[in-house]
Design a protein around this motif. Sequence first.
Motif, mmCIF file in Angstrom:
data_model
loop_
_atom_site.group_PDB
_atom_site.id
_atom_site.type_symbol
_atom_site.label_atom_id
_atom_site.label_comp_id
_atom_site.label_asym_id
_atom_site.label_seq_id
_atom_site.Cartn_x
_atom_site.Cartn_y
_atom_site.Cartn_z
ATOM 1 N N ARG A 1 4.918 -1.945 2.031
ATOM 2 C CA ARG A 1 3.903 -2.128 2.969
ATOM 3 C C ARG A 1 3.289 -3.537 2.650
ATOM 4 N N ALA A 2 4.184 -4.345 2.132
ATOM 5 C CA ALA A 2 3.578 -5.943 1.852
ATOM 6 C C ALA A 2 3.088 -6.488 2.884
ATOM 7 N N ALA A 3 3.820 -6.457 4.070
ATOM 8 C CA ALA A 3 3.095 -6.992 5.375
ATOM 9 C C ALA A 3 1.698 -6.720 5.778
ATOM 10 N N ASP A 4 1.464 -5.521 5.591
ATOM 11 C CA ASP A 4 0.166 -4.846 5.823
ATOM 12 C C ASP A 4 -0.921 -5.097 4.748
ATOM 13 N N VAL A 5 -0.594 -5.314 3.433
ATOM 14 C CA VAL A 5 -1.476 -5.685 2.407
ATOM 15 C C VAL A 5 -1.822 -7.017 2.368
ATOM 16 N N LEU A 6 -0.764 -7.989 2.758
ATOM 17 C CA LEU A 6 -0.889 -9.514 2.826
ATOM 18 C C LEU A 6 -1.687 -9.744 3.884
ATOM 19 N N ALA A 7 -1.696 -8.819 5.159
ATOM 20 C CA ALA A 7 -2.228 -9.250 6.488
ATOM 21 C C ALA A 7 -3.829 -9.395 6.041
ATOM 22 N N PHE A 8 -4.392 -8.593 5.371
ATOM 23 C CA PHE A 8 -5.961 -8.768 4.946
ATOM 24 C C PHE A 8 -6.238 -10.104 4.870
ATOM 25 N N PHE A 9 -5.500 -11.038 4.219
ATOM 26 C CA PHE A 9 -5.950 -12.353 3.848
ATOM 27 C C PHE A 9 -5.777 -13.242 4.990
ATOM 28 N N THR A 10 -5.095 -12.923 6.184
ATOM 29 C CA THR A 10 -5.136 -13.947 7.469
ATOM 30 C C THR A 10 -5.816 -13.104 8.677
ATOM 31 N N ARG A 11 -6.641 -12.153 8.186
ATOM 32 C CA ARG A 11 -7.412 -11.364 9.236
ATOM 33 C C ARG A 11 -8.725 -11.297 8.625
ATOM 34 N N PRO A 12 -9.854 -12.214 8.585
ATOM 35 C CA PRO A 12 -11.136 -12.298 8.027
ATOM 36 C C PRO A 12 -11.781 -10.914 8.515
ATOM 37 N N ARG A 13 -12.697 -10.337 7.768
ATOM 38 C CA ARG A 13 -13.595 -9.346 8.261
ATOM 39 C C ARG A 13 -12.684 -8.208 8.870
ATOM 40 N N THR A 14 -11.402 -7.932 8.417
ATOM 41 C CA THR A 14 -10.973 -6.425 8.722
ATOM 42 C C THR A 14 -10.665 -5.675 7.704
ATOM 43 N N SER A 15 -11.622 -4.936 7.753
ATOM 44 C CA SER A 15 -11.278 -3.796 6.720
ATOM 45 C C SER A 15 -11.564 -2.306 7.106
ATOM 46 N N ASN A 16 -10.998 -1.363 6.214
ATOM 47 C CA ASN A 16 -11.303 0.011 6.693
ATOM 48 C C ASN A 16 -12.558 0.571 6.213
ATOM 49 N N GLY A 17 -13.194 -0.379 5.373
ATOM 50 C CA GLY A 17 -14.450 0.222 4.741
ATOM 51 C C GLY A 17 -15.619 0.809 5.674
ATOM 52 N N PRO A 18 -15.825 -0.033 7.108
ATOM 53 C CA PRO A 18 -16.682 0.574 8.010
ATOM 54 C C PRO A 18 -16.076 2.053 8.366
ATOM 55 N N THR A 19 -14.713 2.145 8.905
ATOM 56 C CA THR A 19 -14.254 3.625 8.829
ATOM 57 C C THR A 19 -14.701 4.472 7.867
#
Length: 436
Positions: free
Chosen positions: A375-393
């Motif tokens: 899942r490396a692509a999904d894990v590292l995508a966090f750093f290129t997509r600011p304010r994207t987190s499953n925390g609000p979910t």
Amino acid sequence: MAKPTFSTPDLTTFCRLDTLDLTCIGQHITGHKAILECRPNTADDWCRRCGGHGIVRDTVVRQLAHEPFGHRPTTLHIRLRRYKCVECGRVWRQDTTAAAPPRAKISRTGLDWALRALVIDHDTVSVIAAKLAVSWHTANSAVLAEGQRLLINDPTRFDGVSVIGVDEHVWRHTRRGDKYVTVIIDLTPISEGTGSARLLDMVAGRSKQVFKQGLKDRPKEWREGIDVVAMDGFSGFKTASAEELPDAVEVMDPFHVVKLAGDALDEVRRRVQQETTGHRGRAKDPLYRARRTLHTGSSLLTTKQQERIANLFADPNFTEVEVTWAVYQDIVSAYRTTYRKEGKRLLQTVIDALTTNLPSELVELKRLGRTLKRRAADVLAFFTRPRTSNGPTEAINGRLEHLRGSALGFRNLTHYIARCLLESGGFRPVLHSQLR
């Protein structure tokens, strides 16, 4: 208000009966309830069958629960005239559809008040029913139907969604039936910095097919507008998103990445505990005593905790725990860096290290490395997509847990989905704007 202007007291206006085409002609107040006697403003004395004139035959009373004023439930006693047509003999009563739909037991303003109490004030249906002096089933059916018509079925509710989050949710704790649902959250306001997340949809079940069908049910234009999908480590969500949203970027939430590392740390700690002592952790065992300290970020450790960690790793029997703890701290540090490019580089270094020439004894780290590499692509995508987190979910999941606890549980999934959408569907600004 510096210079208020007062008008003559008017019970019709005060109780908002003028919006229902009613006039108040009397009141009866007790310590437990208030009854307002009303009459319709429109005569309605012509026959709709033949157009003839009607003469008054008698009067009847229609009772409607109304919005409460003060602490007393308020009931409307609407005195209606019944007419008889002089031409065809048809009998009818005065029209009161402005006050309430046919056979309804709650007035339109009372229903409006109940919906606001449910969505804005987060009152339970039991409290609303008590304030309206109606049964629970009457209040529940009326409020859910009005919320479905006015808010949930709004065709514009799905407009402007570009970032979504997906997670599982337990809607009931029973042994019978499926207890899981898949929740889809609109994270666009969080990503754009314009507001808070909102519950977008809820689908029964928890699987790749369930999430895939939930996406497939939406129009193609809507699916093409989704740019980012935030999710946990469940591979079913990943596969369904890749198949139905091929142009979207999947982002694995940092919380779940850190949790994977934390689980690996716990597993190696328990394994070493068994190998060195022959039993599970006990209160005086060093590894057991340090179980919570090991999960604390290195930058947050107190002096006493740092000494405890140093004394723990002075024992050569705990080398595997020390190595796993170091990896865990590196992952935490990567997410806490100020610059995203630096954090991405650090996390990529950790993934490469876990998948290259790792000793076979570190079983837990090897398993962690395989997961992160897949899942490396999904894990590292966090750093290129600011304010994207499953925390609000996860936060909305917590609100739904509170809702279920307030209602003492649900048995009907349809009612539960409707209540959840009204609770966390982002309708509060809509109702507040209607108030103004």
